[in-house]
Design a protein around this motif. Structure first.
Motif, PDB file in Angstrom:
ATOM      1  N   LEU A   1       0.835  -1.191   0.000  1.00 57.27           N
ATOM      2  CA  LEU A   1       0.000   0.000   0.000  1.00 57.27           C
ATOM      3  C   LEU A   1       0.875   1.249   0.000  1.00 57.27           C
ATOM      4  N   ARG A   2       1.944   1.216   0.773  1.00 54.28           N
ATOM      5  CA  ARG A   2       2.823   2.373   0.806  1.00 54.28           C
ATOM      6  C   ARG A   2       3.364   2.669  -0.589  1.00 54.28           C
ATOM      7  N   SER A   3       3.824   1.618  -1.255  1.00 50.61           N
ATOM      8  CA  SER A   3       4.426   1.879  -2.563  1.00 50.61           C
ATOM      9  C   SER A   3       3.365   2.333  -3.567  1.00 50.61           C
ATOM     10  N   SER A   4       2.135   1.823  -3.428  1.00 46.54           N
ATOM     11  CA  SER A   4       1.061   2.288  -4.319  1.00 46.54           C
ATOM     12  C   SER A   4       0.742   3.758  -4.070  1.00 46.54           C
ATOM     13  N   MET A   5       0.707   4.145  -2.796  1.00 49.51           N
ATOM     14  CA  MET A   5       0.385   5.533  -2.461  1.00 49.51           C
ATOM     15  C   MET A   5       1.485   6.454  -2.974  1.00 49.51           C
ATOM     16  N   GLU A   6       2.726   5.988  -2.848  1.00 47.28           N
ATOM     17  CA  GLU A   6       3.829   6.817  -3.335  1.00 47.28           C
ATOM     18  C   GLU A   6       3.716   7.032  -4.840  1.00 47.28           C
ATOM     19  N   LYS A   7       3.353   5.968  -5.542  1.00 45.11           N
ATOM     20  CA  LYS A   7       3.206   6.097  -6.988  1.00 45.11           C
ATOM     21  C   LYS A   7       2.037   7.019  -7.341  1.00 45.11           C
ATOM     22  N   GLN A  55       0.991   9.455  -5.568  1.00 47.29           N
ATOM     23  CA  GLN A  55       1.390  10.815  -5.229  1.00 47.29           C
ATOM     24  C   GLN A  55       2.251  11.429  -6.324  1.00 47.29           C
ATOM     25  N   LEU A  56       2.986  10.559  -7.048  1.00 49.03           N
ATOM     26  CA  LEU A  56       3.801  11.061  -8.148  1.00 49.03           C
ATOM     27  C   LEU A  56       2.949  11.806  -9.158  1.00 49.03           C
ATOM     28  N   ASN A  57       1.705  11.345  -9.351  1.00 45.97           N
ATOM     29  CA  ASN A  57       0.901  12.082 -10.318  1.00 45.97           C
ATOM     30  C   ASN A  57      -0.275  12.833  -9.704  1.00 45.97           C
ATOM     31  N   ASP A  58      -0.363  12.818  -8.397  1.00 44.31           N
ATOM     32  CA  ASP A  58      -1.394  13.614  -7.749  1.00 44.31           C
ATOM     33  C   ASP A  58      -0.763  14.278  -6.533  1.00 44.31           C
ATOM     34  N   ALA A  59      -0.199  15.441  -6.776  1.00 44.05           N
ATOM     35  CA  ALA A  59       0.574  16.097  -5.725  1.00 44.05           C
ATOM     36  C   ALA A  59      -0.312  16.571  -4.588  1.00 44.05           C
ATOM     37  N   SER A  60      -1.621  16.658  -4.811  1.00 43.82           N
ATOM     38  CA  SER A  60      -2.475  17.151  -3.737  1.00 43.82           C
ATOM     39  C   SER A  60      -2.773  16.079  -2.698  1.00 43.82           C
ATOM     40  N   LEU A  61      -2.375  14.863  -2.974  1.00 46.82           N
ATOM     41  CA  LEU A  61      -2.551  13.791  -1.996  1.00 46.82           C
ATOM     42  C   LEU A  61      -1.402  13.846  -0.989  1.00 46.82           C
ATOM     43  N   VAL A  62      -1.734  13.946   0.282  1.00 54.86           N
ATOM     44  CA  VAL A  62      -0.685  13.858   1.302  1.00 54.86           C
ATOM     45  C   VAL A  62      -0.998  12.685   2.217  1.00 54.86           C
ATOM     46  N   PHE A  63       0.053  12.055   2.715  1.00 62.30           N
ATOM     47  CA  PHE A  63      -0.197  10.956   3.651  1.00 62.30           C
ATOM     48  C   PHE A  63       0.981  10.756   4.596  1.00 62.30           C
ATOM     49  N   ALA A  64       0.663  10.222   5.753  1.00 63.09           N
ATOM     50  CA  ALA A  64       1.692   9.898   6.719  1.00 63.09           C
ATOM     51  C   ALA A  64       1.285   8.596   7.387  1.00 63.09           C
ATOM     52  N   PRO A  65       2.270   7.751   7.705  1.00 65.22           N
ATOM     53  CA  PRO A  65       1.910   6.483   8.330  1.00 65.22           C
ATOM     54  C   PRO A  65       1.238   6.706   9.686  1.00 65.22           C
ATOM     55  N   GLU A  66       0.286   5.893  10.019  1.00 62.37           N
ATOM     56  CA  GLU A  66      -0.293   5.924  11.356  1.00 62.37           C
ATOM     57  C   GLU A  66      -0.644   4.499  11.721  1.00 62.37           C
ATOM     58  N   SER A  67      -0.945   4.271  12.975  1.00 65.10           N
ATOM     59  CA  SER A  67      -1.387   2.935  13.324  1.00 65.10           C
ATOM     60  C   SER A  67      -2.653   3.048  14.140  1.00 65.10           C
ATOM     61  N   SER A  68      -3.492   2.051  13.949  1.00 64.81           N
ATOM     62  CA  SER A  68      -4.768   2.024  14.635  1.00 64.81           C
ATOM     63  C   SER A  68      -4.817   0.729  15.418  1.00 64.81           C
TER      64      SER A  68
END
Lengths: 598, 351
Positions: free
Chosen positions: A309-315, A317-330
């Protein structure tokens, strides 16, 4: 330069913007028959499916008018309030705008706010009355509405049908006649406005720009002002349906740039491109870093897929700069990401793209806005709370502030009462009420953004029978009486289901949440109590009874294979559920709070 | 030839047409069931049984059961049947109370129910009766009285099911119209618990969720279904299993008869994959006191399946919904009522 025209189209969703764009491309021969697809400019599959424009696009047309060759740059703008900043940058890149109004539905809130933006930028407005061929069209009345709104003459309104091609030629001549050619000095130092960027996995980020002054040349060393980074312009060109490589793009024109940038975050919409050696002193005004408005957790359904999931989100973000994310745990869901989105549509898009393009099965938690909490100890320092579980202990809190918006709603006068009750229920305060015509009313409210996140759009549509349109703009933080409502499944708190809710509504919403969850959580091997709590106090309780159907029915001969197939189906359904403690929770349950009134 | 005669002769012909399927097998049980086979006369029943003997190898003391409704079991009929090879009766009593029978739209009344058992027990020793629980308006007291009444006749076997409302039945439409209260799962579960306790005290074993028998009186025929034995189902809609394929006849009487008359089996076949067979074994095994044999899983399905089974079973073992006895995975008393859900979790699914 006097043969260039830069224009955009302002329209409400479904008023025919994309179809009109297609028709203009047809008419000017920018597109061959073979290339024709419905909604040509919407290139993402998702855009074409949903019939809305998510990203801005640009395309160049050539048109001969009175034996003169003209270059027309159409900058298509996103049609959703989530992307209003992108809209504002597209508008800033133009000298004129087509204001497209549906002849049956008349002017809508979104159209008005974009129109104001265009007027602020001194754009020449060409009103187009679209869909005049529809039986439900009401051309005279809607023309009057437009004339009232713009203060223009009736003759300036062009009746058209993008579908059948009526009025297309008139629109083209109006673009040339009425929209002024760009001004700008080709000899000055380079100054170009970035109005969009697109990620191409092979070529890196393609930056779309409008040159204000100077020119951008292939091989030139350039600088992005806001990020203060230098690059070489590996390739520049103009935007036909396919890109057309050029040696340079000059003042007034629109084009694309490839520099080998691999990360969309380095290219910010609204930034200024200039010459690295001889930088302009005037960066283009209005640059903003886009701020996320809505936050939610995204978790993999299968805990093992966190890295994927992390690598998908990073990819993404490469084409959607308005997406921001930070790891969290629940505690309930394990490891995932807290993500910031421009709005609810943006959130849905990201979730859908993760599933479609990256084949991830994800759970999105209850969305929330960004709160400011002030503790008694530190009453002047805001703690930013992007996740309800981060809210400090109620006893230590001095106050909580939440983001407010100014909501603009345009509706038929018949529905004013309904719309008002809804907005008041949503903690809105009316600030203004204007009759645009005798039939159409504009209402303004100050409202908490959080209330828009929770099922506002759908209910607005319902109470106004679809006749209300809505737009909003942030107006800052305000103090608010908020409490955290926690949900317990089988006596275990599920942090991913917690929500910050105004104290006056907490009990009602807590109760509705329990009811909704009871509906959504399938029966399991044991009774599951579903509770809502504020702190230690339980405010509501429901129970999902244990599964027991069918086990006591006959099971001989043919019953066996029927039963096996039924159970296999049940098991397959479970695959999309998430184990929380010992309870299987389906994906939709995490969004239940958004659909309390369904 | 009347319709009934045509059916009987088609059944006999199907027995003949299919004898090849059981060449190396011995028939150990014969079962007349599904629908109301008690409408057959004794001669017709005898003729069918004779066809079995003519075409198949039959063991020395086969279990031969007839499912019968109380209204078909007159005193005379019972005596006639006792003289036939039928040695076991399964009587569809359903309830000893008039209101329940009416609600379920049964042809017999409470008096006939009792009378026929009284008569049957005079001759037959191996008798099973069906009882239904979870009927709307049926109180716990009435259910207990039902069980006690059944036990008072000293029958050695009882099958008992929770009422399920099939769509498009009169009952379903009454419930929908609000004339009759809907079936309540909670009540059904309570009735099931009462049933378990009562039967256990009376010396019955719940050898399958819906089946209770005294030692030596478990239904051999029905047990075969849960132990993956081969069976041939004769007649419309009947299912068969040959160890690898399940087949079923067309469920339309005239079409069935016509096809058989043309020497064609009106059958549909489903080939069970290894996974299907494993899933069925787990599903049926958990319903019975014989459970799921770990040795059998390893031998028939392989190490992978065994490993998966144990891994999936782990949490249920911990929650005491399952236990392992010797090499068998068995549902506990508490787990038995949840056997379907647990089985689904132990299923192997190719996604």
């Amino acid at each position: 330069m006097k043969h260039i025209r830069n224009f955009c189209i302002i329209a409400h969703i479904d008023h025919g913007k994309s179809t009109l764009a297609d028709r203009l491309l047809d008419f000017t021969g920018a597109v061959t028959d073979r290339e024709k697809k419905e909604q040509l400019l919407d290139s993402m599959d998702l855009e074409r499916e949903r019939g809305i424009t998510i990203k801005s696009h640009a395309i160049q047309m050539e048109y001969t008018y009175q034996s003169q060759e003209y270059v027309l740059n159409l900058i298509d703008t996103p049609g959703h309030v989530d992307f209003s900043y992108e809209v504002s940058r597209s508008i800033a890149a133009c000298e004129g705008a087509l204001l497209v109004v549906d002849a049956a539905q008349s002017i809508q809130a979104q159209t008005i706010s974009n129109l104001y933006l265009a007027l602020e930028n001194d754009l020449e407005i060409i009103p187009v009355l679209n869909k005049v061929d529809l039986p439900s069209a009401n051309p005279e009345e809607v023309t009057d509405d437009i004339v009232d709104l713009l203060g223009c003459d009736t003759e300036e309104v062009i009746p058209a049908s993008a579908k059948t091609g009526i009025g297309i030629e008139e629109i083209l001549s109006a673009i040339i006649e009425r929209i002024p050619p760009p001004e700008g000095n080709p000899d000055e130092s380079l100054q170009a406005l970035v109005f969009d960027s697109v990620y191409n996995p092979f070529r890196g980020v393609e930056t779309y720009f409008r040159v204000i002054n100077g020119e951008i040349k292939k091989g030139q060393k350039i600088k992005f002002v806001a990020t203060d980074k230098d690059y070489f312009a590996d390739e520049v060109g103009t935007l036909k349906l396919t890109q057309e490589i050029k040696q340079s793009v000059k003042a007034g024109d629109v084009g694309y740039l490839i520099t080998g940038i691999k990360d969309a975050r380095e290219v910010k919409v609204g930034d200024t491109i200039t010459d690295a050696a001889k930088p302009t002193k005037n960066a283009i005004e209005g640059f903003e870093d886009v701020k996320p408005m809505v936050f939610a957790g995204i978790y993999p359904v299968d805990t093992d897929e966190f890295e994927e999931l992390r690598s998908s989100m990073e990819k993404l973000q490469l084409n959607d700069a308005s997406l921001v994310f930070a790891p969290e745990s629940s505690a309930a869901l394990g490891f995932g990401f807290r993500c910031g989105f421009l709005g609810m549509l943006h959130m849905e898009i990201i979730q859908e793209r993760l599933e479609r393009e990256f084949n991830m099965t994800v759970i999105t938690t209850v969305p929330n806005v960004s709160y400011h909490a002030f503790t008694r100890k530190n009453p002047d320092t805001a703690l930013i709370v992007n996740n309800p579980t981060d809210l400090p202990d109620p006893s230590s809190i001095d106050r909580v502030e939440e983001p407010y918006i100014k909501a603009t709603i345009i509706t038929k006068s018949d529905f004013v009462g309904n719309v008002m009750s809804l907005c008041i229920e949503k903690r809105g305060q009316i600030t203004n009420q204007t009759y645009l015509t005798t039939e159409r009313v504009e209402l303004n409210f100050d409202m908490p953004l959080a209330e828009i996140v929770f099922d506002f759009y759908d209910r607005l549509k319902t109470v106004s029978k679809g006749y209300a349109s809505f737009d909003y703009a942030p107006i800052g933080m305000r103090k608010s009486k908020l409490v955290r409502v926690d949900i317990l499944l089988n006596a275990q708190p599920v942090d991913a289901l917690s929500a910050l809710i105004h104290a006056d509504n907490a009990v009602t919403i807590g109760k509705k949440m329990c009811e909704k969850l009871k509906e959504l959580i399938p029966r399991q091997q044991f009774d599951i109590p579903i509770q809502a709590a504020i702190g230690a106090k339980i405010i509501s309780r429901e129970t999902t009874k244990a599964l027991r159907k069918d086990v006591t029915a006959k099971c001989y001969g043919g019953d066996i294979s029927r039963k096996r197939k039924l159970l296999e189906k049940q098991k397959k359904g479970k695959k999309r559920m998430r184990q929380v403690g010992n309870v299987e929770v389906p994906q939709e349950a995490f969004m239940a709070v958004l659909k309390l009134n369904d | 030839m009347g319709k009934k005669e045509a059916m009987v002769s088609a059944l006999r012909k199907e027995l003949e047409l299919r004898k090849g399927e059981f060449q190396n097998e011995t028939v150990e049980t014969i079962y007349f069931g599904g629908g109301t086979p008690s409408v057959l006369s004794c001669e017709e029943i005898n003729d069918i049984i004779n066809s079995v003997y003519e075409n198949y190898q039959v063991s020395e003391n086969p279990e031969v059961t007839l499912e019968a409704n109380p209204d078909d079991l007159s005193k005379n009929q019972i005596i006639q049947l006792f003289k036939s090879p039928i040695n076991r009766l399964s009587i569809g009593i359903q309830s000893f109370f008039e209101e329940d029978l009416k609600l379920m739209n049964r042809a017999h009344n409470a008096q006939e129910a009792e009378q026929c058992i009284r008569e049957a027990t005079k001759h037959f020793d191996n008798i099973s009766i069906d009882l239904i629980y979870g009927i709307p308006e049926m109180t716990n007291e009435r259910w207990i009285q039902n069980i006690e009444k059944a036990l008072s006749y000293d029958v050695p076997h009882i099958s008992s099911y929770a009422l399920t409302v099939e769509p498009k039945t009169a009952l379903a439409s009454f419930i929908q119209k609000g004339i009759i209260k809907p079936v309540d799962d909670e009540v059904a579960q309570e009735h099931f618990k009462i049933l378990l306790d009562k039967m256990e005290t009376a010396g019955f074993k719940c050898y399958e969720i819906s089946n209770f028998g005294k030692p030596g009186y478990f239904s051999k025929n029905n047990t075969a279904y849960w132990q993956q034995k081969k069976y041939i189902g004769i007649g419309p809609s009947a299912h068969s299993y040959d160890g690898g394929r399940r087949s079923w006849n067309i469920n339309n009487n005239p079409k069935y008869i016509k096809s058989i008359e043309n020497n064609k089996l009106p059958v549909e076949i489903e080939v069970l994959s290894k996974t299907d067979k494993y899933n069925e074994y787990v599903m049926t095994g958990l319903r019975t006191i014989w459970g799921v044999s770990l040795t059998k899983v390893q031998e028939e399905f392989g190490k992978q399946y065994l490993k998966y089974l144990l891994q999936q079973a782990d949490k249920y073992l911990e929650e005491q919904l399952l236990f392992i006895d010797d090499d068998k995975l068995i549902a506990t008393k508490k787990g038995r009522f949840l056997a379907d859900g647990i089985a689904a979790d132990l299923f192997m699914i190719n996604l």
